[in-house]
Enzyme design. Structure first.
Site, PDB file in Angstrom:
ATOM      1  N   ASP A   4      -0.282   5.118   0.909  1.00  0.00           N
ATOM      2  CA  ASP A   4      -0.552   6.128   1.934  1.00  0.00           C
ATOM      3  C   ASP A   4      -0.503   5.530   3.338  1.00  0.00           C
ATOM      4  O   ASP A   4      -1.158   4.520   3.616  1.00  0.00           O
ATOM      5  CB  ASP A   4      -1.927   6.755   1.700  1.00  0.00           C
ATOM      6  CG  ASP A   4      -1.987   7.570   0.417  1.00  0.00           C
ATOM      7  OD1 ASP A   4      -2.568   8.660   0.439  1.00  0.00           O
ATOM      8  OD2 ASP A   4      -1.448   7.117  -0.610  1.00  0.00           O
ATOM      9  N   ASP A  17      -1.892  -1.039   5.831  1.00  0.00           N
ATOM     10  CA  ASP A  17      -2.284  -0.493   7.141  1.00  0.00           C
ATOM     11  C   ASP A  17      -3.787  -0.353   7.315  1.00  0.00           C
ATOM     12  O   ASP A  17      -4.257  -0.152   8.433  1.00  0.00           O
ATOM     13  CB  ASP A  17      -1.638   0.878   7.358  1.00  0.00           C
ATOM     14  CG  ASP A  17      -2.320   1.965   6.541  1.00  0.00           C
ATOM     15  OD1 ASP A  17      -2.839   2.924   7.150  1.00  0.00           O
ATOM     16  OD2 ASP A  17      -2.348   1.864   5.309  1.00  0.00           O
ATOM     17  N   GLU A  73      -1.772  10.617   4.244  1.00  0.00           N
ATOM     18  CA  GLU A  73      -2.892  10.258   3.379  1.00  0.00           C
ATOM     19  C   GLU A  73      -3.022  11.416   2.399  1.00  0.00           C
ATOM     20  O   GLU A  73      -3.464  12.513   2.761  1.00  0.00           O
ATOM     21  CB  GLU A  73      -4.176  10.084   4.192  1.00  0.00           C
ATOM     22  CG  GLU A  73      -4.154   8.914   5.153  1.00  0.00           C
ATOM     23  CD  GLU A  73      -4.268   7.562   4.456  1.00  0.00           C
ATOM     24  OE1 GLU A  73      -4.799   7.515   3.321  1.00  0.00           O
ATOM     25  OE2 GLU A  73      -3.840   6.555   5.042  1.00  0.00           O
ATOM     26  N   LYS A 105      -6.794  -4.291  -5.516  1.00  0.00           N
ATOM     27  CA  LYS A 105      -5.439  -4.531  -4.991  1.00  0.00           C
ATOM     28  C   LYS A 105      -5.116  -6.022  -5.029  1.00  0.00           C
ATOM     29  O   LYS A 105      -4.022  -6.430  -5.438  1.00  0.00           O
ATOM     30  CB  LYS A 105      -5.323  -3.995  -3.556  1.00  0.00           C
ATOM     31  CG  LYS A 105      -5.325  -2.490  -3.443  1.00  0.00           C
ATOM     32  CD  LYS A 105      -5.038  -2.054  -2.016  1.00  0.00           C
ATOM     33  CE  LYS A 105      -4.958  -0.542  -1.908  1.00  0.00           C
ATOM     34  NZ  LYS A 105      -4.345  -0.090  -0.653  1.00  0.00           N
ATOM     35  N   ASP A 136       0.865  -1.167   0.000  1.00  0.00           N
ATOM     36  CA  ASP A 136       0.000   0.000   0.000  1.00  0.00           C
ATOM     37  C   ASP A 136       0.912   1.230   0.000  1.00  0.00           C
ATOM     38  O   ASP A 136       2.100   1.134   0.316  1.00  0.00           O
ATOM     39  CB  ASP A 136      -0.874  -0.042   1.261  1.00  0.00           C
ATOM     40  CG  ASP A 136      -1.655   1.231   1.483  1.00  0.00           C
ATOM     41  OD1 ASP A 136      -2.334   1.679   0.551  1.00  0.00           O
ATOM     42  OD2 ASP A 136      -1.567   1.783   2.597  1.00  0.00           O
ATOM     43  N   ARG A 159     -15.131  11.628  -1.093  1.00  0.00           N
ATOM     44  CA  ARG A 159     -13.996  12.476  -0.723  1.00  0.00           C
ATOM     45  C   ARG A 159     -13.478  13.277  -1.909  1.00  0.00           C
ATOM     46  O   ARG A 159     -13.180  14.462  -1.794  1.00  0.00           O
ATOM     47  CB  ARG A 159     -12.875  11.612  -0.127  1.00  0.00           C
ATOM     48  CG  ARG A 159     -13.167  11.138   1.286  1.00  0.00           C
ATOM     49  CD  ARG A 159     -12.096  10.203   1.800  1.00  0.00           C
ATOM     50  NE  ARG A 159     -12.190   8.887   1.196  1.00  0.00           N
ATOM     51  CZ  ARG A 159     -11.206   7.996   1.184  1.00  0.00           C
ATOM     52  NH1 ARG A 159     -10.027   8.289   1.701  1.00  0.00           N
ATOM     53  NH2 ARG A 159     -11.376   6.810   0.641  1.00  0.00           N
ATOM     54  N   GLY A 165      -5.137   2.974  -3.156  1.00  0.00           N
ATOM     55  CA  GLY A 165      -6.435   3.598  -3.321  1.00  0.00           C
ATOM     56  C   GLY A 165      -6.312   5.098  -3.461  1.00  0.00           C
ATOM     57  O   GLY A 165      -7.312   5.806  -3.563  1.00  0.00           O
TER      58      GLY A 165
END
Length: 231
Positions: A31, A187, A38, A164, A29, A75, A120
């Site tokens: 971020d 995470d 992030e 992913k 991953d 978002r 993402g």
């Protein structure tokens, strides 16, 4: 039963006798795993909406929002009108590699592993981090930009947890190894599908749900602490 083999390093595998060279693929991953921020939250800061966006991000990473794609669209919609130049400012001023990332990637390359970044987040940052760390392949989301500003939309298919996992399995197929020869590091809740598919799952300073399910949990120190487990 979880075992703390050193301060801040927990194992849920009975016989930690694996070597890094036992694996062929490692997926990360981005971020809050490879990097310290992030990115979407920091972009939102440019329009004074960081708290609003960060609250959704946090809930999504804890697994409290089941539909990651919906949470991302919500978002990104709040970023409408942000100058595209703000992304470069975030990269230059706020984004840092997490401790141990260069060292772990160097060790993976030396051991012959294919390396994958699956995020993402957004290609603007993922491609720069990929190049900076010498990662083989990166997949992330594309922000729509019109007249130098973000439109609040994501182009194409969204990279969520299932995507992913698919990218990890595809790289395993290309390399010619089973998923059991892959490592997945993350995470947040959207990392759990790829972590569940991999032979070794690693939680890095992760949300409680992810820590509880990972085979290795790094709760203190840098990413290179994985090398304490994989000799």
């Amino acid at each position: 039963m979880p075992t703390d083999i050193a301060p801040g390093l927990t194992l849920r595998i009975a016989t930690p006798t694996l070597k890094l060279s036992d694996f062929k693929v490692i997926a990360f991953d981005m971020d809050s795993t490879l990097i310290n921020i992030e990115c979407i939250d920091e972009i939102a800061d440019a329009v004074g909406r960081k708290a609003e966006v960060a609250a959704i991000t946090e809930a999504a990473m804890r697994g409290e929002i089941a539909d990651f794609k919906d949470s991302l669209r919500r978002r990104v919609a709040l970023l409408a009108g942000v100058p595209y130049a703000a992304l470069q400012e975030v990269y230059d001023q706020r984004l840092r590699l997490n401790p141990g990332a260069p060292e772990l990637l160097a060790a993976c390359r030396a051991a012959g592993l294919a390396t994958l970044l699956v995020s993402g987040g957004f290609t603007f940052f993922a491609e720069r981090v990929r190049e900076r760390l010498g990662i083989d392949v990166a997949h992330a989301n594309v922000l729509e930009v019109v007249d130098g500003r973000l439109t609040g939309k994501v182009l194409g298919d969204i990279v969520d947890g299932e995507a992913k996992k698919r990218h990890l399995l595809e790289l395993c197929r290309q390399v010619g190894c089973p998923p059991t020869a892959a490592i997945a590091v993350g995470d947040g809740a959207n990392d759990l599908p790829m972590m569940g598919a991999a032979g070794l799952s690693v939680a890095y300073h992760a949300k409680p749900r992810v820590r509880e399910q990972a085979m290795v949990a790094i709760n203190e120190g840098g990413l290179d602490r994985l090398l304490e487990v994989l000799r």
